[in-house]
Design a protein around this motif. Structure first.
Motif, PDB file in Angstrom:
ATOM      1  N   SER A   1      53.807   1.636  23.640  1.00 26.95           N
ATOM      2  CA  SER A   1      54.756   2.756  23.679  1.00 26.95           C
ATOM      3  C   SER A   1      55.006   3.242  25.107  1.00 26.95           C
ATOM      4  O   SER A   1      54.051   3.540  25.846  1.00 26.95           O
ATOM      5  CB  SER A   1      54.216   3.916  22.832  1.00 26.95           C
ATOM      6  OG  SER A   1      54.890   5.123  23.122  1.00 26.95           O
ATOM      7  N   PHE A   2      56.294   3.335  25.478  1.00 26.81           N
ATOM      8  CA  PHE A   2      56.671   3.842  26.801  1.00 26.81           C
ATOM      9  C   PHE A   2      56.154   5.267  26.978  1.00 26.81           C
ATOM     10  O   PHE A   2      55.595   5.619  28.018  1.00 26.81           O
ATOM     11  CB  PHE A   2      58.198   3.813  26.931  1.00 26.81           C
ATOM     12  CG  PHE A   2      58.718   4.181  28.295  1.00 26.81           C
ATOM     13  CD1 PHE A   2      59.092   3.221  29.204  1.00 26.81           C
ATOM     14  CD2 PHE A   2      58.839   5.524  28.664  1.00 26.81           C
ATOM     15  CE1 PHE A   2      59.576   3.557  30.467  1.00 26.81           C
ATOM     16  CE2 PHE A   2      59.315   5.877  29.922  1.00 26.81           C
ATOM     17  CZ  PHE A   2      59.681   4.886  30.816  1.00 26.81           C
ATOM     18  N   GLU A   3      56.308   6.074  25.938  1.00 27.94           N
ATOM     19  CA  GLU A   3      55.925   7.482  26.017  1.00 27.94           C
ATOM     20  C   GLU A   3      54.412   7.638  26.180  1.00 27.94           C
ATOM     21  O   GLU A   3      53.946   8.455  26.980  1.00 27.94           O
ATOM     22  CB  GLU A   3      56.404   8.226  24.763  1.00 27.94           C
ATOM     23  CG  GLU A   3      57.906   8.400  24.659  1.00 27.94           C
ATOM     24  CD  GLU A   3      58.658   7.112  24.339  1.00 27.94           C
ATOM     25  OE1 GLU A   3      58.023   6.162  23.787  1.00 27.94           O
ATOM     26  OE2 GLU A   3      59.862   7.036  24.629  1.00 27.94           O
ATOM     27  N   ASP A   4      53.652   6.833  25.429  1.00 31.21           N
ATOM     28  CA  ASP A   4      52.192   6.911  25.551  1.00 31.21           C
ATOM     29  C   ASP A   4      51.726   6.486  26.935  1.00 31.21           C
ATOM     30  O   ASP A   4      50.821   7.099  27.522  1.00 31.21           O
ATOM     31  CB  ASP A   4      51.526   6.033  24.487  1.00 31.21           C
ATOM     32  CG  ASP A   4      51.707   6.588  23.072  1.00 31.21           C
ATOM     33  OD1 ASP A   4      52.098   7.773  22.951  1.00 31.21           O
ATOM     34  OD2 ASP A   4      51.475   5.832  22.116  1.00 31.21           O
ATOM     35  N   LEU A   5      52.350   5.453  27.462  1.00 31.27           N
ATOM     36  CA  LEU A   5      51.986   4.967  28.793  1.00 31.27           C
ATOM     37  C   LEU A   5      52.359   5.981  29.870  1.00 31.27           C
ATOM     38  O   LEU A   5      51.647   6.132  30.866  1.00 31.27           O
ATOM     39  CB  LEU A   5      52.654   3.620  29.064  1.00 31.27           C
ATOM     40  CG  LEU A   5      52.101   2.448  28.244  1.00 31.27           C
ATOM     41  CD1 LEU A   5      53.035   1.248  28.315  1.00 31.27           C
ATOM     42  CD2 LEU A   5      50.699   2.067  28.736  1.00 31.27           C
ATOM     43  N   ALA A   6      53.489   6.676  29.646  1.00 28.34           N
ATOM     44  CA  ALA A   6      53.903   7.710  30.602  1.00 28.34           C
ATOM     45  C   ALA A   6      52.872   8.840  30.630  1.00 28.34           C
ATOM     46  O   ALA A   6      52.481   9.320  31.700  1.00 28.34           O
ATOM     47  CB  ALA A   6      55.276   8.253  30.231  1.00 28.34           C
ATOM     48  N   GLN A   7      52.411   9.254  29.462  1.00 31.78           N
ATOM     49  CA  GLN A   7      51.405  10.311  29.392  1.00 31.78           C
ATOM     50  C   GLN A   7      50.109   9.893  30.083  1.00 31.78           C
ATOM     51  O   GLN A   7      49.446  10.699  30.735  1.00 31.78           O
ATOM     52  CB  GLN A   7      51.120  10.672  27.933  1.00 31.78           C
ATOM     53  CG  GLN A   7      52.266  11.414  27.259  1.00 31.78           C
ATOM     54  CD  GLN A   7      51.965  11.760  25.811  1.00 31.78           C
ATOM     55  OE1 GLN A   7      51.038  11.204  25.205  1.00 31.78           O
ATOM     56  NE2 GLN A   7      52.738  12.671  25.237  1.00 31.78           N
ATOM     57  N   LYS A   8      49.778   8.631  29.977  1.00 39.69           N
ATOM     58  CA  LYS A   8      48.511   8.139  30.504  1.00 39.69           C
ATOM     59  C   LYS A   8      48.566   7.836  31.999  1.00 39.69           C
ATOM     60  O   LYS A   8      47.608   8.099  32.729  1.00 39.69           O
ATOM     61  CB  LYS A   8      48.098   6.888  29.734  1.00 39.69           C
ATOM     62  CG  LYS A   8      46.741   6.336  30.132  1.00 39.69           C
ATOM     63  CD  LYS A   8      46.370   5.138  29.268  1.00 39.69           C
ATOM     64  CE  LYS A   8      45.005   4.568  29.675  1.00 39.69           C
ATOM     65  NZ  LYS A   8      44.640   3.381  28.859  1.00 39.69           N
ATOM     66  N   HIS A   9      49.711   7.310  32.478  1.00 41.29           N
ATOM     67  CA  HIS A   9      49.742   6.767  33.841  1.00 41.29           C
ATOM     68  C   HIS A   9      50.658   7.512  34.821  1.00 41.29           C
ATOM     69  O   HIS A   9      50.396   7.483  36.028  1.00 41.29           O
ATOM     70  CB  HIS A   9      50.196   5.295  33.808  1.00 41.29           C
ATOM     71  CG  HIS A   9      49.230   4.384  33.127  1.00 41.29           C
ATOM     72  ND1 HIS A   9      48.086   3.911  33.744  1.00 41.29           N
ATOM     73  CD2 HIS A   9      49.231   3.854  31.870  1.00 41.29           C
ATOM     74  CE1 HIS A   9      47.430   3.125  32.902  1.00 41.29           C
ATOM     75  NE2 HIS A   9      48.109   3.074  31.757  1.00 41.29           N
ATOM     76  N   SER A  10      51.719   8.148  34.333  1.00 47.75           N
ATOM     77  CA  SER A  10      52.699   8.723  35.261  1.00 47.75           C
ATOM     78  C   SER A  10      52.136   9.936  35.997  1.00 47.75           C
ATOM     79  O   SER A  10      51.463  10.786  35.410  1.00 47.75           O
ATOM     80  CB  SER A  10      53.962   9.135  34.506  1.00 47.75           C
ATOM     81  OG  SER A  10      54.932   9.646  35.415  1.00 47.75           O
ATOM     82  N   LYS A  11      52.424  10.012  37.297  1.00 51.04           N
ATOM     83  CA  LYS A  11      51.961  11.151  38.095  1.00 51.04           C
ATOM     84  C   LYS A  11      53.020  12.260  38.170  1.00 51.04           C
ATOM     85  O   LYS A  11      52.801  13.290  38.794  1.00 51.04           O
ATOM     86  CB  LYS A  11      51.574  10.703  39.504  1.00 51.04           C
ATOM     87  CG  LYS A  11      52.735  10.213  40.365  1.00 51.04           C
ATOM     88  CD  LYS A  11      52.275   9.923  41.789  1.00 51.04           C
ATOM     89  CE  LYS A  11      53.459   9.570  42.686  1.00 51.04           C
ATOM     90  NZ  LYS A  11      53.048   9.390  44.097  1.00 51.04           N
ATOM     91  N   CYS A  12      54.160  12.044  37.506  1.00 53.15           N
ATOM     92  CA  CYS A  12      55.210  13.067  37.466  1.00 53.15           C
ATOM     93  C   CYS A  12      54.869  14.091  36.380  1.00 53.15           C
ATOM     94  O   CYS A  12      54.339  13.720  35.324  1.00 53.15           O
ATOM     95  CB  CYS A  12      56.564  12.416  37.165  1.00 53.15           C
ATOM     96  SG  CYS A  12      57.927  13.582  36.971  1.00 53.15           S
ATOM     97  N   PRO A  13      55.148  15.384  36.611  1.00 53.87           N
ATOM     98  CA  PRO A  13      54.887  16.395  35.575  1.00 53.87           C
ATOM     99  C   PRO A  13      55.554  16.094  34.234  1.00 53.87           C
ATOM    100  O   PRO A  13      55.124  16.597  33.196  1.00 53.87           O
ATOM    101  CB  PRO A  13      55.455  17.683  36.187  1.00 53.87           C
ATOM    102  CG  PRO A  13      55.361  17.455  37.659  1.00 53.87           C
ATOM    103  CD  PRO A  13      55.640  15.992  37.873  1.00 53.87           C
ATOM    104  N   SER A  14      56.598  15.246  34.264  1.00 61.09           N
ATOM    105  CA  SER A  14      57.271  14.876  33.007  1.00 61.09           C
ATOM    106  C   SER A  14      56.360  14.054  32.105  1.00 61.09           C
ATOM    107  O   SER A  14      56.724  13.784  30.955  1.00 61.09           O
ATOM    108  CB  SER A  14      58.551  14.087  33.305  1.00 61.09           C
ATOM    109  OG  SER A  14      58.246  12.850  33.938  1.00 61.09           O
TER     110      SER A  14
END
Length: 247
Positions: free
Chosen positions: A140-153
């Motif tokens: 999941s793109f969203e799950d990976l974003a929550q786990k890895h992204s350093k942006c507040p989004s």
């Protein structure tokens, strides 16, 4: 008729008086007066004011020279404020005025192309490649974003919401321009790091409907008319009354 809450020397204090006092308090503070005990405190404050008022009358405050000067200054300020506001209230913007402005200034009511997008932002190319590979394998793109992204989004699965073309840095904007809705694109390098972008929606450039901007147009035109009226009236009054500039 408003309920009478107290009588002070024959003068009634009503619920309307209490409500008016509450309306002068900032909403956050006013919420603290929702319980009966707090309202009773406000009532006591109103009673105290009335008590001071009646004592002042008994002490002939209206004959006090300092009070007379303060009263005259207050009266002068009120006359000035009332005279200006009464005059400016004559300004009027008609429906025809507003529609004509809308028709004659279409450039003011255009909305640029807007993108709806999500992204995952990481610091290194290695981490970027790992995340992109996970997306490609079906994670999941969203799950990976929550786990890895350093942006507040990251808290919203990388969702950036809608934004106009040109709002993002050039590399990000250029990538979006070449993408189709629901496409995922990696290897977008900016000064912030490495982005993996998902274009979720695209709203084409459009012109706002008159009904959506009618009130804003009327307010804008009204302010302009009132400003012109004020300036012109002052010039007229300068011809009527003597104004002497002293250097």
């Amino acid at each position: 008729m408003s309920k009478v809450l107290a009588n002070v020397n024959g003068k009634s204090i009503t619920e309307n008086d209490l409500d008016f006092l509450l309306s002068t308090i900032p909403p956050q503070q006013a919420a603290a007066y929702s319980n009966p005990e707090a309202k009773q405190g406000l009532l006591e404050e109103l009673i105290a004011h009335e008590l001071f008022y009646f004592e002042a009358l008994d002490n002939n405050i209206e004959e006090d020279e300092t009070f007379k000067k303060e009263l005259e200054l207050t009266k002068e300020k009120l006359i000035k404020s009332y005279a200006i506001s009464s005059y400016l209230m004559k300004a009027e913007v008609t429906e025809e005025d507003a529609k004509a402005f809308y028709d004659e200034n279409p450039q003011n009511f255009k909305e640029n192309l807007q993108y709806g997008a999500s992204h995952i932002l990481v610091d290194t190319k290695e981490e970027h490649d790992e995340v992109l590979a996970a997306i490609t394998s079906g994670e999941s793109f969203e799950d990976l974003a929550q786990k890895h992204s350093k942006c507040p989004s990251n808290e919203k699965g990388g969702d950036l919401g809608f934004f106009a073309k040109g709002q993002m840095v050039k590399e990000f904007d250029d990538a979006l321009e070449a993408m189709a809705v629901n496409e995922i694109k990696g290897d977008v390098k900016t000064t912030y790091g490495y982005h993996i972008i998902k274009l979720t929606d695209k709203k084409p450039e459009n012109t706002l409907a008159y009904g959506d901007v009618r009130d804003k147009i009327k307010n804008y035109l009204l302010q302009g008319k009132q400003n012109d009226m004020f300036v012109n009236k002052v010039e007229d009054l300068k011809n009527k009354y003597n104004v002497e500039y002293i250097k």
